[in-house]
Design a protein around this motif. Structure first.
Motif, PDB file in Angstrom:
ATOM      1  N   MET B 192       0.813  -1.210   0.000  1.00 50.25           N
ATOM      2  CA  MET B 192       0.000   0.000   0.000  1.00 50.25           C
ATOM      3  C   MET B 192       0.855   1.273   0.000  1.00 50.25           C
ATOM      4  O   MET B 192       0.443   2.303  -0.526  1.00 50.25           O
ATOM      5  N   ASP B 193       2.051   1.203   0.592  1.00 47.76           N
ATOM      6  CA  ASP B 193       2.911   2.387   0.589  1.00 47.76           C
ATOM      7  C   ASP B 193       3.397   2.704  -0.824  1.00 47.76           C
ATOM      8  O   ASP B 193       3.437   3.860  -1.234  1.00 47.76           O
ATOM      9  N   LYS B 194       3.739   1.637  -1.550  1.00 46.57           N
ATOM     10  CA  LYS B 194       4.172   1.854  -2.939  1.00 46.57           C
ATOM     11  C   LYS B 194       3.015   2.403  -3.768  1.00 46.57           C
ATOM     12  O   LYS B 194       3.207   3.247  -4.642  1.00 46.57           O
ATOM     13  N   LEU B 195       1.823   1.894  -3.493  1.00 47.62           N
ATOM     14  CA  LEU B 195       0.647   2.377  -4.219  1.00 47.62           C
ATOM     15  C   LEU B 195       0.447   3.871  -3.942  1.00 47.62           C
ATOM     16  O   LEU B 195       0.192   4.658  -4.855  1.00 47.62           O
ATOM     17  N   LYS B 196       0.606   4.242  -2.681  1.00 52.87           N
ATOM     18  CA  LYS B 196       0.438   5.655  -2.317  1.00 52.87           C
ATOM     19  C   LYS B 196       1.463   6.528  -3.030  1.00 52.87           C
ATOM     20  O   LYS B 196       1.155   7.630  -3.492  1.00 52.87           O
ATOM     21  N   GLU B 197       2.683   6.013  -3.096  1.00 52.30           N
ATOM     22  CA  GLU B 197       3.752   6.753  -3.774  1.00 52.30           C
ATOM     23  C   GLU B 197       3.377   7.011  -5.236  1.00 52.30           C
ATOM     24  O   GLU B 197       3.509   8.116  -5.747  1.00 52.30           O
ATOM     25  N   PHE B 198       2.905   5.941  -5.876  1.00 60.08           N
ATOM     26  CA  PHE B 198       2.495   6.071  -7.281  1.00 60.08           C
ATOM     27  C   PHE B 198       1.346   7.075  -7.400  1.00 60.08           C
ATOM     28  O   PHE B 198       1.329   7.928  -8.283  1.00 60.08           O
ATOM     29  N   MET B 199       0.393   6.971  -6.472  1.00 61.19           N
ATOM     30  CA  MET B 199      -0.776   7.843  -6.551  1.00 61.19           C
ATOM     31  C   MET B 199      -0.409   9.302  -6.328  1.00 61.19           C
ATOM     32  O   MET B 199      -1.026  10.200  -6.893  1.00 61.19           O
ATOM     33  N   GLN B 200       0.607   9.518  -5.509  1.00 60.17           N
ATOM     34  CA  GLN B 200       1.058  10.884  -5.292  1.00 60.17           C
ATOM     35  C   GLN B 200       1.464  11.511  -6.628  1.00 60.17           C
ATOM     36  O   GLN B 200       1.180  12.671  -6.903  1.00 60.17           O
ATOM     37  N   TYR B 201       2.125  10.693  -7.436  1.00 59.86           N
ATOM     38  CA  TYR B 201       2.506  11.166  -8.771  1.00 59.86           C
ATOM     39  C   TYR B 201       1.279  11.281  -9.664  1.00 59.86           C
ATOM     40  O   TYR B 201       1.070  12.283 -10.348  1.00 59.86           O
ATOM     41  N   ALA B 202       0.443  10.241  -9.638  1.00 60.93           N
ATOM     42  CA  ALA B 202      -0.668  10.147 -10.590  1.00 60.93           C
ATOM     43  C   ALA B 202      -1.740  11.214 -10.348  1.00 60.93           C
ATOM     44  O   ALA B 202      -2.440  11.619 -11.277  1.00 60.93           O
ATOM     45  N   ARG B 203      -1.870  11.659  -9.113  1.00 56.61           N
ATOM     46  CA  ARG B 203      -2.933  12.599  -8.777  1.00 56.61           C
ATOM     47  C   ARG B 203      -2.822  13.943  -9.493  1.00 56.61           C
ATOM     48  O   ARG B 203      -3.790  14.706  -9.550  1.00 56.61           O
ATOM     49  N   GLN B 204      -1.632  14.244 -10.024  1.00 60.77           N
ATOM     50  CA  GLN B 204      -1.515  15.513 -10.754  1.00 60.77           C
ATOM     51  C   GLN B 204      -2.366  15.504 -12.030  1.00 60.77           C
ATOM     52  O   GLN B 204      -2.692  16.559 -12.561  1.00 60.77           O
ATOM     53  N   PHE B 205      -2.729  14.302 -12.483  1.00 66.40           N
ATOM     54  CA  PHE B 205      -3.594  14.206 -13.670  1.00 66.40           C
ATOM     55  C   PHE B 205      -5.030  14.066 -13.168  1.00 66.40           C
ATOM     56  O   PHE B 205      -5.585  12.972 -13.110  1.00 66.40           O
ATOM     57  N   GLU B 206      -5.584  15.180 -12.775  1.00 66.99           N
ATOM     58  CA  GLU B 206      -6.847  15.162 -12.033  1.00 66.99           C
ATOM     59  C   GLU B 206      -7.990  14.508 -12.783  1.00 66.99           C
ATOM     60  O   GLU B 206      -8.879  13.909 -12.185  1.00 66.99           O
ATOM     61  N   GLU B 207      -7.984  14.645 -14.091  1.00 59.93           N
ATOM     62  CA  GLU B 207      -9.120  14.159 -14.865  1.00 59.93           C
ATOM     63  C   GLU B 207      -9.135  12.631 -14.980  1.00 59.93           C
ATOM     64  O   GLU B 207     -10.131  12.045 -15.390  1.00 59.93           O
ATOM     65  N   VAL B 208      -8.035  12.018 -14.581  1.00 59.72           N
ATOM     66  CA  VAL B 208      -7.915  10.570 -14.785  1.00 59.72           C
ATOM     67  C   VAL B 208      -8.282   9.793 -13.519  1.00 59.72           C
ATOM     68  O   VAL B 208      -7.865  10.147 -12.422  1.00 59.72           O
ATOM     69  N   LYS B 209      -9.078   8.757 -13.678  1.00 58.64           N
ATOM     70  CA  LYS B 209      -9.492   7.932 -12.536  1.00 58.64           C
ATOM     71  C   LYS B 209      -8.616   6.687 -12.460  1.00 58.64           C
ATOM     72  O   LYS B 209      -8.328   6.064 -13.492  1.00 58.64           O
ATOM     73  N   ILE B 210      -8.245   6.334 -11.248  1.00 59.91           N
ATOM     74  CA  ILE B 210      -7.338   5.192 -11.108  1.00 59.91           C
ATOM     75  C   ILE B 210      -7.925   4.128 -10.182  1.00 59.91           C
ATOM     76  O   ILE B 210      -8.298   4.409  -9.045  1.00 59.91           O
ATOM     77  N   LEU B 211      -8.023   2.931 -10.733  1.00 53.99           N
ATOM     78  CA  LEU B 211      -8.540   1.797  -9.968  1.00 53.99           C
ATOM     79  C   LEU B 211      -7.364   0.871  -9.638  1.00 53.99           C
ATOM     80  O   LEU B 211      -6.645   0.422 -10.540  1.00 53.99           O
ATOM     81  N   ALA B 212      -7.185   0.602  -8.358  1.00 56.27           N
ATOM     82  CA  ALA B 212      -6.053  -0.217  -7.938  1.00 56.27           C
ATOM     83  C   ALA B 212      -6.320  -1.688  -8.245  1.00 56.27           C
ATOM     84  O   ALA B 212      -7.401  -2.200  -7.953  1.00 56.27           O
ATOM     85  N   GLY B 213      -5.353  -2.354  -8.808  1.00 55.74           N
ATOM     86  CA  GLY B 213      -5.489  -3.781  -9.117  1.00 55.74           C
ATOM     87  C   GLY B 213      -5.320  -4.618  -7.856  1.00 55.74           C
ATOM     88  O   GLY B 213      -4.296  -4.543  -7.190  1.00 55.74           O
ATOM     89  N   ILE B 214      -6.347  -5.389  -7.531  1.00 54.97           N
ATOM     90  CA  ILE B 214      -6.273  -6.278  -6.366  1.00 54.97           C
ATOM     91  C   ILE B 214      -6.409  -7.708  -6.879  1.00 54.97           C
ATOM     92  O   ILE B 214      -7.434  -8.080  -7.432  1.00 54.97           O
TER      93      ILE B 214
END
Ligand code: SF4
Ligand code: SF4
Lengths: 230, 296
Positions: B192-214
């Motif tokens: 989950m920490d790695k996911l958060k790290e990625f999301m920190q980067y990804a969140r700058q693209f506000e229009e894009v929705k991200i679904l985490a692969g489980i």
């Protein structure tokens, strides 16, 4: 250069099975450098074939020779007397050389002893890698002179796939991921910006998709070109 | 009427998608059972496209079946088996069959599958495929020719939050967005920490929705296999220990718990916009996991 490797002995033996006298012809250029079909390999293969046939109780006579290039008419002409003497030729050239022999000697059976694999170079002693696919429209300028068409297993143009791991390709953990090589080189050259552009679908019409490629240079035409322009 | 995936993504709700794997053959009974079981519990059903380079019933046919049964299909499309003509033709076909979502993938290499001697295509890559969908929406094909009737899709792509070489993967991620991807389903994540790290980067693209692969772990063997063979997926040792603690043959019990726990955390902390839940071949456990996670 053109990279090739020798076919399994069994396959070569079966091509020669019905012949009593053959010419085993090496090529002195690319396949000599990649140690597949030069003078030395001709010697080794000839001995192996003779030995095998002797054990079978069905001896074969093999003339050994190697010419500088099997893909140029001038070198092929000089071999004519030896070709005349035999029932068939086993060529140790790349596929181009084998076909040039067939064209030069239309009445002779010509067999290939090599599998031609790629356009490439030795990465280290004993390892040859494919670096160009001859796509006909070289895009190396965009990729830091590392070819994605040849060196990425999927010829991707816009970046790596998800299968890239530890800098290696999903197809083979021993093979470099072409895209990681491109990325690292562009990073080193401070050119990463260039990779941000979306490259459109490649125009493959300069590849095989417009039929076999014919490279025409009318400025250097001379009359009666062999195998010429039809 | 069921809302579309696009509407679900727009709603701001926590979006759930899951996966349907077409069978290798024409016996669709079990798959239809899975579809019926899941279609009303999730916002979209991904249908894999010759997954792992194994030849199967086509994604498009199964999407059509899902649509017929009132579900919301997501057509997965890889670039491995079709050239730009076939891909575009299938996009037109999907549209007229009422399929409104497409997930654009590169596709595994042919060498990994069950037709190793086949010729692979990769005429387009995933970025170009996304761009092709967007071009078809303008009423033209990518050759610049007019269409008699355009398409309209909700376009998704994939990302790998735990890749070991992030720079080149993020380059591709950015290009997918630039080409027109609206949502992403990530490769399976376990850290989950790695996911958060990625999301920190990804969140700058506000229009894009991200679904985490489980991806639900079913055994220690599966976890080890993922670590050894699947690029960009790392199951941490402590999770493997946890699965092991369930005892022989019971790994899936812990696997379900882990999945539910991660989903809960992702939702509670708002890490991603939703999840893409994968239970390869064991789709019947999906509702239970969602329940355990407090979703439905
Ligand atoms: S871009 Fe084409 S011509 Fe240039 S190295 Fe690659 S395959 Fe060869
Ligand atoms: S791992 Fe690298 S070289 Fe292999 S197919 Fe993917 S991007 Fe290409």
């Amino acid at each position: 250069m053109i990279i090739a490797e020798q076919k399994p002995l069994e396959e070569i033996r079966s091509m020669a099975a019905k012949h009593k006298k053959i010419l085993l012809l090496g090529c002195g250029t690319c396949v000599t450098v990649c140690m597949a079909g030069g003078e030395k390999e001709v010697g080794i293969l000839a001995s192996a074939l003779r030995m095998a046939r002797k054990l079978e109780g069905n001896r074969i006579e093999i003339i050994e020779d190697t010419i500088l290039r099997q893909c140029e008419w001038e070198y092929l002409e000089e071999i004519a007397p030896k070709v005349d003497e035999v029932e068939a030729v086993i060529s140790m050239a790349c596929g181009v050389g084998v076909q040039a022999m067939a064209q030069q000697f239309p009445d002779k059976l010509i067999y290939p002893a090599l599998n031609t694999t790629s356009l490439g170079m030795p990465a280290q002693h004993g390892l040859w890698v494919e670096n160009c696919r001859g796509c006909g429209n070289c895009g190396l300028a965009r990729f830091g002179a590392v070819c994605p068409v040849a060196r990425c297993s999927k010829s991707l143009l816009n970046g790596p796939c998800g299968g890239s791991q530890d800098g290696k390709c999903e197809v083979n953990p021993e093979a470099d991921c072409g895209w990681q090589l491109i990325y690292e080189r562009m990073e080193r050259l401070d050119q990463l910006e260039l990779l941000e552009d979306i490259l459109p679908a490649k125009n493959w019409s300069t590849d095989r998709d417009n039929g076999p490629r014919r490279t025409v240079r009318e400025d250097v035409f001379i009359a009666d070109v062999k195998g010429g322009t039809e | 009427m069921k809302r579309t995936l696009k509407e679900a993504l727009k709603s701001g709700d926590f979006v759930i998608t899951t996966e349907i794997g077409p069978p290798k053959g024409t016996n669709i009974e079990k798959m239809l059972h899975h579809i019926d079981l899941l279609k009303d519990k999730v916002d979209g059903l991904n249908v894999t496209d010759n997954q792992s380079s194994v030849m199967r019933l086509s994604s498009l046919a199964v999407c059509h079946l899902i649509k017929d049964r009132g579900g919301e299909p997501i057509l997965q499309m890889t670039c491995r088996d079709r050239n730009r003509m076939a891909l575009q033709a299938d996009l037109l076909s999907a549209y007229v069959l009422g399929v409104e979502n497409v997930l654009c993938l590169t596709g595994d290499h042919i060498m990994l599958g069950d037709h190793k001697g086949a010729r692979q295509v990769f005429d387009l890559d995933s970025v170009q495929l996304i761009a092709a969908v967007r071009t078809l929406e303008t009423g033209k094909d990518i050759g610049g020719n007019e269409l008699d009737g355009a398409v309209s899709f909700c376009v998704g792509a994939t990302a790998t939050p735990e890749a070991d070489r992030m720079g080149s993967q993020l380059l591709k991620f950015r290009k997918k967005i630039k080409a027109g991807a609206e949502f992403f389903q990530t490769q399976a994540v376990y850290d989950m920490d790695k996911l958060k790290e990625f999301m920190q980067y990804a969140r700058q693209f506000e229009e894009v929705k991200i679904l985490a692969g489980i991806l639900v772990l079913t055994s220690v063997g599966m976890a080890r296999y993922l670590n050894a063979n699947v690029a960009g997926v790392t199951v941490p040792e402590e999770l493997i220990e946890e699965v092991k603690s369930a005892g022989k043959g019971q790994g899936i019990v812990k696997g379900k718990e882990i999945a539910a726990r991660h989903i809960k955390q992702i939702k509670k902390e708002g890490i991603c916009d939703g999840i893409h839940l994968m239970a390869i071949g064991k789709e019947e456990i999906v509702p239970e996991i969602l329940e355990m996670a407090g979703i439905k």
